[in-house]
Design an enzyme around this catalytic site. Structure first.
Site, PDB file in Angstrom:
ATOM      1  N   GLU A   1       0.850  -1.189   0.000  1.00  0.00           N
ATOM      2  CA  GLU A   1       0.000   0.000   0.000  1.00  0.00           C
ATOM      3  C   GLU A   1       0.893   1.250   0.000  1.00  0.00           C
ATOM      4  O   GLU A   1       0.464   2.333   0.372  1.00  0.00           O
ATOM      5  CB  GLU A   1      -0.983  -0.003   1.165  1.00  0.00           C
ATOM      6  CG  GLU A   1      -0.384  -0.124   2.543  1.00  0.00           C
ATOM      7  CD  GLU A   1      -1.443  -0.115   3.636  1.00  0.00           C
ATOM      8  OE1 GLU A   1      -2.179   0.863   3.737  1.00  0.00           O
ATOM      9  OE2 GLU A   1      -1.521  -1.115   4.377  1.00  0.00           O
TER      10      GLU A   1
ATOM     11  N   CYS B   1      -3.560  -3.613   4.556  1.00  0.00           N
ATOM     12  CA  CYS B   1      -2.607  -4.595   5.103  1.00  0.00           C
ATOM     13  C   CYS B   1      -2.981  -6.032   4.762  1.00  0.00           C
ATOM     14  O   CYS B   1      -2.303  -6.971   5.198  1.00  0.00           O
ATOM     15  CB  CYS B   1      -2.517  -4.473   6.617  1.00  0.00           C
ATOM     16  SG  CYS B   1      -1.885  -2.904   7.154  1.00  0.00           S
TER      17      CYS B   1
ATOM     18  N   HIS C   1      -2.577  -9.813  12.966  1.00  0.00           N
ATOM     19  CA  HIS C   1      -2.060  -8.603  12.317  1.00  0.00           C
ATOM     20  C   HIS C   1      -1.764  -7.591  13.422  1.00  0.00           C
ATOM     21  O   HIS C   1      -2.622  -7.334  14.274  1.00  0.00           O
ATOM     22  CB  HIS C   1      -3.093  -8.034  11.335  1.00  0.00           C
ATOM     23  CG  HIS C   1      -2.752  -6.641  10.892  1.00  0.00           C
ATOM     24  ND1 HIS C   1      -1.563  -6.343  10.270  1.00  0.00           N
ATOM     25  CD2 HIS C   1      -3.420  -5.459  11.016  1.00  0.00           C
ATOM     26  CE1 HIS C   1      -1.512  -5.039  10.002  1.00  0.00           C
ATOM     27  NE2 HIS C   1      -2.628  -4.483  10.456  1.00  0.00           N
TER      28      HIS C   1
HETATM   29  P1  HMG Z   1      -3.911   7.356  21.035  1.00  0.00           P
HETATM   30  O1  HMG Z   1      -5.145   8.184  21.102  1.00  0.00           O
HETATM   31  O2  HMG Z   1      -2.619   8.079  20.928  1.00  0.00           O
HETATM   32  O3  HMG Z   1      -3.691   6.451  22.290  1.00  0.00           O
HETATM   33  O4  HMG Z   1      -4.108   6.339  19.826  1.00  0.00           O
HETATM   34  P2  HMG Z   1      -4.651   6.144  23.547  1.00  0.00           P
HETATM   35  O5  HMG Z   1      -4.900   7.399  24.310  1.00  0.00           O
HETATM   36  O6  HMG Z   1      -5.848   5.315  23.141  1.00  0.00           O
HETATM   37  O7  HMG Z   1      -3.643   5.250  24.383  1.00  0.00           O
HETATM   38  C1  HMG Z   1      -3.229   4.026  23.898  1.00  0.00           C
HETATM   39  C2  HMG Z   1      -3.133   3.068  25.076  1.00  0.00           C
HETATM   40  O8  HMG Z   1      -2.095   3.531  25.942  1.00  0.00           O
HETATM   41  C3  HMG Z   1      -4.394   3.029  25.942  1.00  0.00           C
HETATM   42  O9  HMG Z   1      -4.552   1.689  26.371  1.00  0.00           O
HETATM   43  C4  HMG Z   1      -4.029   3.901  27.127  1.00  0.00           C
HETATM   44  O10 HMG Z   1      -4.743   3.576  28.318  1.00  0.00           O
HETATM   45  C5  HMG Z   1      -2.563   3.558  27.272  1.00  0.00           C
HETATM   46  P3  HMG Z   1      -5.826   0.830  25.901  1.00  0.00           P
HETATM   47  O11 HMG Z   1      -7.023   1.555  26.383  1.00  0.00           O
HETATM   48  O12 HMG Z   1      -5.783   0.836  24.385  1.00  0.00           O
HETATM   49  O13 HMG Z   1      -5.594  -0.511  26.499  1.00  0.00           O
HETATM   50  N1  HMG Z   1      -1.780   4.571  28.007  1.00  0.00           N
HETATM   51  C6  HMG Z   1      -0.826   4.270  28.895  1.00  0.00           C
HETATM   52  N2  HMG Z   1      -0.344   3.081  29.354  1.00  0.00           N
HETATM   53  C7  HMG Z   1       0.671   3.118  30.273  1.00  0.00           C
HETATM   54  N3  HMG Z   1       1.190   4.286  30.773  1.00  0.00           N
HETATM   55  C8  HMG Z   1       0.724   5.479  30.340  1.00  0.00           C
HETATM   56  C9  HMG Z   1      -0.316   5.509  29.370  1.00  0.00           C
HETATM   57  N4  HMG Z   1      -0.982   6.484  28.743  1.00  0.00           N
HETATM   58  C10 HMG Z   1      -1.890   5.906  27.918  1.00  0.00           C
HETATM   59  N5  HMG Z   1       1.263   6.605  30.829  1.00  0.00           N
HETATM   60  C11 HMG Z   1      -3.855   4.553  18.277  1.00  0.00           C
HETATM   61  C12 HMG Z   1      -3.589   5.039  19.692  1.00  0.00           C
HETATM   62  C13 HMG Z   1      -3.381   3.128  18.116  1.00  0.00           C
HETATM   63  C14 HMG Z   1      -5.371   4.620  18.011  1.00  0.00           C
HETATM   64  C15 HMG Z   1      -3.108   5.513  17.297  1.00  0.00           C
HETATM   65  O14 HMG Z   1      -1.728   5.348  17.463  1.00  0.00           O
HETATM   66  C16 HMG Z   1      -3.467   5.323  15.841  1.00  0.00           C
HETATM   67  O15 HMG Z   1      -4.413   5.918  15.343  1.00  0.00           O
HETATM   68  N6  HMG Z   1      -2.705   4.437  15.087  1.00  0.00           N
HETATM   69  C17 HMG Z   1      -2.965   4.181  13.680  1.00  0.00           C
HETATM   70  C18 HMG Z   1      -4.186   3.322  13.436  1.00  0.00           C
HETATM   71  C19 HMG Z   1      -4.042   1.901  13.926  1.00  0.00           C
HETATM   72  O16 HMG Z   1      -2.953   1.409  14.145  1.00  0.00           O
HETATM   73  N7  HMG Z   1      -5.191   1.184  14.031  1.00  0.00           N
HETATM   74  C20 HMG Z   1      -5.189  -0.206  14.425  1.00  0.00           C
HETATM   75  C21 HMG Z   1      -6.335  -1.023  13.834  1.00  0.00           C
HETATM   76  S1  HMG Z   1      -6.534  -0.764  12.080  1.00  0.00           S
HETATM   77  C22 HMG Z   1      -5.315  -1.789  11.350  1.00  0.00           C
HETATM   78  O17 HMG Z   1      -4.787  -2.637  11.967  1.00  0.00           O
HETATM   79  C23 HMG Z   1      -4.992  -1.526   9.904  1.00  0.00           C
HETATM   80  C24 HMG Z   1      -3.700  -0.769   9.661  1.00  0.00           C
HETATM   81  O18 HMG Z   1      -2.590  -1.630   9.832  1.00  0.00           O
HETATM   82  C25 HMG Z   1      -3.725  -0.154   8.264  1.00  0.00           C
HETATM   83  C26 HMG Z   1      -3.933  -1.072   7.065  1.00  0.00           C
HETATM   84  O19 HMG Z   1      -4.703  -2.025   7.076  1.00  0.00           O
HETATM   85  O20 HMG Z   1      -3.347  -0.728   6.041  1.00  0.00           O
HETATM   86  C27 HMG Z   1      -3.509   0.382  10.627  1.00  0.00           C
END
Ligand code: HMG
Length: 376
Positions: A82, A114, A226
């Site tokens: 991609e 992906c 994944h």
């Molecule tokens: P975010 O808003 O930065 O993070 O987004 P958050 O606030 O949800 O925090 C993440 C986790 O860290 C949470 O835990 C928090 O509690 C924890 P969870 O509730 O998830 O268990 N946290 C802490 N833990 C320990 N100490 C601390 C602390 N602070 C917070 N101090 C997000 C995170 C992954 C959404 C973002 O990085 C993102 O948008 N990433 C890109 C999209 C993505 O990866 N999506 C995954 C599913 S889609 C997919 O797999 C397809 C893909 O590969 C693309 C394709 O197919 O081509 C992405």
């Protein structure tokens, strides 16, 4: 041949990830974030960063070259990405040239976020079933790039996976899977955009829905998920409740991913590398595999690990490649990504820097939009 089950699957497997990485402590400090969010919350320790001499084709070549020992038998090259470099010409053609695979071969590039590599693996399996004696080279290569100071920045990475698909595979038989497609705007990158438009939380919901729709219980000790970030495997595993794998198994599933980051199409296969590398003997084991590509499609399928598979995997080389990478500081990371983004828009470009000593392939030039590669 009626009544005889022909076994087709992965005969050889290899990966490549760039030789530089950014440590999550360094990123967290620069972004004013508690490092534990990245390390515990997201599950990442490092992410690979693409070097100035490389692109998706050189990464694919680095992964594929060591396993292409019978080039004349390769009748099909499938390149899943991609992070494509051309709307018309398949990256597989550049790869065929660079690897000196003989010209009587079919080539194609596949796209579905992906998921395309999993699709490529299954298409190759069906191709080999209908073309006895032929082999397919199935590769993926991607640079996951969300942009500086975005929520997705911590879930970046770069790397390639290569597989030889053949009859009587020495590594694993590939079994048919269960797909689930649903038109959702969780993550997509229109032609007008350099980075994806992503609704992170929603994308995790879509991933989980696809897993629930496709999972087929089988008493698996190991399931590859994944992994857009390593913690996603924990989240996915929890959904499986009574069918979840053990915490110890999960450590193997995540071991490559937490070091490399998201390599999009190849991320599921980093789980397989972790299992193959970390577990003593898997002979006879059936491994579950959950593939997800945003947009979206999920597919759950299984692999039957073959006797003597250990003769065709390169555990030491795989782990040494990871441990011998160099750390970048923030400036190094930012310069590397700025170079990459700028170069990918160039129509004319000449590589004037020095490639690392252990690199085998480099992008030498872009000449009127056409890419020119060299074997170093
Ligand atoms: P975010 O808003 O930065 O993070 O987004 P958050 O606030 O949800 O925090 C993440 C986790 O860290 C949470 O835990 C928090 O509690 C924890 P969870 O509730 O998830 O268990 N946290 C802490 N833990 C320990 N100490 C601390 C602390 N602070 C917070 N101090 C997000 C995170 C992954 C959404 C973002 O990085 C993102 O948008 N990433 C890109 C999209 C993505 O990866 N999506 C995954 C599913 S889609 C997919 O797999 C397809 C893909 O590969 C693309 C394709 O197919 O081509 C992405």
């Amino acid at each position: 041949m009626k009544g005889i089950r022909r076994m087709v699957g992965i005969d050889r497997l290899n990966y490549y990830t760039p030789r530089s990485y950014l440590d999550m402590h360094t990123l967290a400090e620069a972004r004013g974030v508690d490092p534990m969010k990245y390390i515990k919350g997201i599950g990442q320790e490092k992410m690979s960063v693409i070097g100035p001499h490389e692109d998706i084709i050189t990464m694919a070549a680095e992964a594929a070259a060591p396993i292409c020992d019978d080039k004349a038998a390769i009748d099909l090259i499938i390149f899943a990405t991609e992070s494509g470099v051309d709307y018309s010409k398949a990256a597989a053609i550049y790869l065929q040239h660079l690897l000196e695979i003989p010209n009587p071969v079919r080539v194609i590039e596949l796209k579905q976020a992906c998921y395309a590599l999993t699709s490529g693996l299954h298409l190759a399996r069906d191709f080999v079933l209908s073309h006895p004696g032929k082999k397919a080279l199935v590769v993926s290569s991607d640079v996951a790039w969300y942009g500086f100071e975005t929520a997705g920045e911590v879930t970046q990475g770069a790397g390639a996976i290569a597989m030889i698909v053949s009859e009587n595979p020495r590594l694993a038989v590939v079994n048919s899977g269960t797909p689930y497609t649903s038109d959702v705007p969780d993550f997509y990158r229109p032609n007008t955009h350099d980075v994806p438009i992503v609704d992170g939380k929603f994308s995790i919901e879509c991933y989980n829905t696809a897993l629930k729709q496709t999972f087929t219980p089988g008493g698996y000790t190991y399931i590859g998920f994944h992994m857009p970030f390593a913690k996603m495997a924990d989240k996915a595993n929890r959904i499986l409740q009574d069918d979840a794998i053990s915490d110890d198994a999960l450590l193997h599933v995540k071991s490559f991913s937490k070091e490399i980051g998201n390599i999009y199409n190849g991320s599921l296969y980093l789980a397989l590398l972790g299992i193959l590398t970390g577990v003593g003997d898997l002979t006879g084991e059936t491994i579950g595999m959950f593939s997800y590509g945003s947009g979206s499609i999920g597919e759950f399928f299984t692999l039957d690990i073959q006797p003597n598979y250990q003769d065709v995997i390169e555990k030491d080389a795989w782990t040494t490649h990871l441990s011998s990478r160099q750390a970048l500081d923030m400036l190094g990371y930012e310069m590397a990504m700025e170079h990459f983004i700028k170069r990918e828009k160039e129509t004319d470009y000449h590589f004037s820097l020095t490639a690392p000593d252990d690199a085998t392939f480099a992008l030498k030039a872009i000449d009127n939009g056409h890419r020119v590669y060299t074997r170093l």
